[in-house]
Design a protein around this motif. Structure first.
Motif, short mmCIF file in Angstrom:
data_model
loop_
_atom_site.label_atom_id
_atom_site.label_comp_id
_atom_site.label_asym_id
_atom_site.label_seq_id
_atom_site.Cartn_x
_atom_site.Cartn_y
_atom_site.Cartn_z
N LEU A 117 0.82 -1.22 0.00
CA LEU A 117 0.00 0.00 0.00
C LEU A 117 0.85 1.27 0.00
CD1 LEU A 117 -2.96 -0.61 2.49
CD2 LEU A 117 -3.16 0.16 0.13
N ARG A 118 1.93 1.26 0.76
CA ARG A 118 2.72 2.48 0.93
C ARG A 118 3.44 2.89 -0.35
NH1 ARG A 118 1.48 5.50 5.03
NH2 ARG A 118 3.54 6.45 4.94
N LYS A 119 3.83 1.94 -1.17
CA LYS A 119 4.50 2.21 -2.45
C LYS A 119 5.76 3.05 -2.27
CE LYS A 119 0.16 1.94 -5.04
NZ LYS A 119 -0.84 2.65 -5.86
N ASN A 120 6.51 2.76 -1.21
CA ASN A 120 7.76 3.46 -0.98
C ASN A 120 8.86 2.92 -1.89
OD1 ASN A 120 6.86 5.23 1.00
ND2 ASN A 120 7.24 3.78 2.66
N ARG A 121 9.89 3.73 -2.10
CA ARG A 121 10.99 3.34 -2.99
C ARG A 121 12.03 2.48 -2.28
NH1 ARG A 121 10.17 3.83 -8.27
NH2 ARG A 121 12.42 3.99 -8.55
N ILE A 122 11.92 2.37 -0.96
CA ILE A 122 12.87 1.57 -0.20
C ILE A 122 12.10 0.59 0.69
CG2 ILE A 122 14.72 1.59 1.54
CD1 ILE A 122 15.47 4.38 0.57
N LEU A 123 12.46 -0.68 0.60
CA LEU A 123 11.82 -1.72 1.40
C LEU A 123 12.90 -2.47 2.16
CD1 LEU A 123 9.39 -3.57 2.20
CD2 LEU A 123 9.94 -4.93 0.17
N VAL A 124 12.66 -2.66 3.46
CA VAL A 124 13.57 -3.43 4.31
C VAL A 124 12.84 -4.69 4.77
CG1 VAL A 124 14.90 -3.46 6.44
CG2 VAL A 124 14.79 -1.37 5.08
N ILE A 125 13.48 -5.83 4.60
CA ILE A 125 12.87 -7.10 4.99
C ILE A 125 13.78 -7.73 6.05
CG2 ILE A 125 12.04 -9.34 4.19
CD1 ILE A 125 12.03 -8.11 1.34
N ASP A 126 13.28 -7.82 7.26
CA ASP A 126 14.09 -8.33 8.38
C ASP A 126 13.73 -9.78 8.68
OD1 ASP A 126 15.63 -8.72 10.58
OD2 ASP A 126 14.62 -7.26 11.86
N GLU A 127 14.35 -10.69 7.94
CA GLU A 127 14.11 -12.13 8.14
C GLU A 127 12.62 -12.43 8.20
OE1 GLU A 127 18.00 -13.84 10.35
OE2 GLU A 127 16.61 -12.80 11.65
N ALA A 128 11.88 -11.83 7.24
CA ALA A 128 10.42 -11.90 7.29
C ALA A 128 9.88 -13.31 7.12
CB ALA A 128 9.82 -10.98 6.23
N THR A 129 10.67 -14.19 6.51
CA THR A 129 10.17 -15.54 6.24
C THR A 129 10.80 -16.58 7.17
OG1 THR A 129 11.86 -15.85 4.52
CG2 THR A 129 9.74 -14.97 3.83
N ALA A 130 11.42 -16.13 8.25
CA ALA A 130 12.11 -17.07 9.14
C ALA A 130 11.15 -18.01 9.86
CB ALA A 130 12.94 -16.29 10.16
N ASN A 131 9.93 -17.52 10.12
CA ASN A 131 9.01 -18.30 10.95
C ASN A 131 7.76 -18.77 10.20
OD1 ASN A 131 10.65 -17.84 13.27
ND2 ASN A 131 9.76 -15.79 13.44
N VAL A 132 7.81 -18.76 8.87
CA VAL A 132 6.64 -19.16 8.10
C VAL A 132 6.93 -20.44 7.32
CG1 VAL A 132 5.89 -16.76 7.88
CG2 VAL A 132 7.27 -17.78 6.07
N ASP A 133 5.85 -21.07 6.86
CA ASP A 133 6.00 -22.31 6.11
C ASP A 133 6.55 -22.02 4.71
OD1 ASP A 133 3.48 -22.29 4.07
OD2 ASP A 133 2.98 -21.32 5.96
N PRO A 134 7.11 -23.04 4.03
CA PRO A 134 7.72 -22.83 2.70
C PRO A 134 6.77 -22.22 1.68
CG PRO A 134 8.38 -24.96 3.59
CD PRO A 134 7.34 -24.41 4.52
N ARG A 135 5.47 -22.59 1.73
CA ARG A 135 4.52 -22.05 0.74
C ARG A 135 4.34 -20.55 0.92
NH1 ARG A 135 -0.60 -20.55 0.58
NH2 ARG A 135 -1.79 -20.73 -1.37
N THR A 136 4.18 -20.10 2.19
CA THR A 136 4.05 -18.67 2.46
C THR A 136 5.34 -17.94 2.13
OG1 THR A 136 2.48 -19.17 4.24
CG2 THR A 136 3.40 -16.95 4.19
N ASP A 137 6.47 -18.58 2.42
CA ASP A 137 7.77 -18.03 2.07
C ASP A 137 7.84 -17.78 0.56
OD1 ASP A 137 10.38 -17.30 1.76
OD2 ASP A 137 11.25 -19.17 2.49
N GLU A 138 7.44 -18.76 -0.23
CA GLU A 138 7.47 -18.63 -1.69
C GLU A 138 6.54 -17.50 -2.15
OE1 GLU A 138 6.58 -21.37 -5.67
OE2 GLU A 138 6.50 -22.26 -3.66
N LEU A 139 5.36 -17.40 -1.54
CA LEU A 139 4.40 -16.36 -1.91
C LEU A 139 4.97 -14.98 -1.60
CD1 LEU A 139 1.65 -15.21 -2.72
CD2 LEU A 139 0.83 -15.73 -0.40
N ILE A 140 5.57 -14.83 -0.42
CA ILE A 140 6.14 -13.54 -0.04
C ILE A 140 7.27 -13.14 -0.99
CG2 ILE A 140 7.50 -12.35 1.74
CD1 ILE A 140 5.85 -13.87 3.84
N GLN A 141 8.16 -14.10 -1.30
CA GLN A 141 9.27 -13.81 -2.21
C GLN A 141 8.77 -13.42 -3.60
OE1 GLN A 141 12.24 -13.44 -1.09
NE2 GLN A 141 11.81 -14.29 0.93
#
Length: 319
Positions: free
Chosen positions: A186-210
């Protein structure tokens, strides 16, 4: 007495920098997302040890940079310097603007973050997605659809007006992470920081996020703190930290050519089959990128840094 000590300690805490500054950045800042660290030292308190030491790096517009290192190497501290959770020494510039001269609101609202531990607030789904009521319903539903949460929210009793349980406990960890991702979309910012966002999720959600990050943030500068090597091996560059210092910073394929590099050793720890797959992925990305980047006269195009400041190009060349 413990309570008294806590109240006394909190009352003596030093205030953060001003939320607004006399010289706000342009409305379209940052429009490229170039980040420059110049001689940055960082400690979480005035009397604490340095956790980042003499940090020098240049991250170009739209680059995807994976940040990795062992526990305590200083990965999350880079994020703390960007958001000025504590004031660093040295210079951090975004599109040529010195971040230390900005108000905290002007700075922080222009950088999106997807944290390792997804944060949801007590309140409605609408408030969690759009806490400042800046977007129309159509935009909210579109963001939810892009992260594949639209059907889930439609099934809630009051849809966007449904009250969430404390800390979003009526959602799974993966779903909470997707809500955070929808916020960033939603924010549509030009800089995005991802702090180990997929460390605690299942592989399918990890793939979707990536996948969503690759599609929706293709025109953004993305910094990813790595938990799984396969999520950053196809990044434009990998920045390897050790004891608060940058020891490797280049394309993954180039770094992997050095068998003494920390990245190469960590890849080898994945096992022969996985290591071979990661090395091949890095090689293919390297070849693909350079095939696209070579111009007719055989030269790689100049970085978009020159559009901001010639000094940044000189700094980049020095690196």
């Amino acid at each position: 007495m413990t309570s008294v000590e806590r109240v006394t300690e909190y009352s003596e805490l030093q205030s953060e920098a001003p939320l607004e500054s006399d010289k706000p950045p342009p409305k379209d800042w940052p429009n490229q997302g170039v980040i420059v660290f110049e001689n940055v030292n960082f400690a979480y308190s005035g009397y604490g040890p340095l956790v980042l030491k003499n940090l020098n790096a240049c991250i170009r517009s739209k680059e995807k940079v994976g940040i990795m290192g062992r526990t305590g190497a200083g990965k999350s501290s880079i994020i703390a310097t960007l958001f000025r959770l504590a004031e660093p020494e040295g210079k951090i510039m975004i599109d040529g603007v010195l971040t230390s001269e900005l108000g905290l609101h002007d700075l922080r609202k222009k950088i999106s973050i997807i944290p390792q531990d997804p944060v949801l607030f007590t309140g409605t789904m609408r408030k969690n997605l759009d806490p400042f009521s800046e977007y129309h319903d159509e935009e909210l539903w579109k963001a939810l659809e892009e992260v594949q949460l639209k059907e889930v929210v439609e099934e809630l009793p009051s849809k966007l007006e449904t009250e969430l349980a404390e800390a979003g406990s009526n959602f799974s960890v993966g779903q909470r992470q997707l809500v955070c991702l929808a916020r960033a979309v939603l924010r549509k910012n030009r800089i995005l920081v991802i702090d180990e966002a997929t460390a605690n999720v299942d592989p399918r959600t990890d793939e979707l996020i990536q996948k969503t990050i690759r599609e929706k943030f293709a025109q953004c500068t993305v910094l990813t703190i790595a938990h799984r090597l396969n999520t950053i091996i196809d990044n434009d560059k990998i920045l390897v930290l050790d004891a608060g210092r940058i020891i490797e910073y280049d394309e993954p394929h180039i770094v992997l050519q050095n068998k003494d590099s920390l990245l190469y050793k960590m890849v080898q720890h994945m096992g022969k089959t996985e290591a071979a797959a990661l090395i091949e992925t890095a090689r293919q990305v390297h070849l693909s990128k350079h095939r696209q980047g070579i111009t007719q006269n055989g030269q790689v195009p100049k970085s978009s840094l020159s559009a901001i400041s010639p000094g940044l190009v000189l700094f980049e060349t020095a690196l």
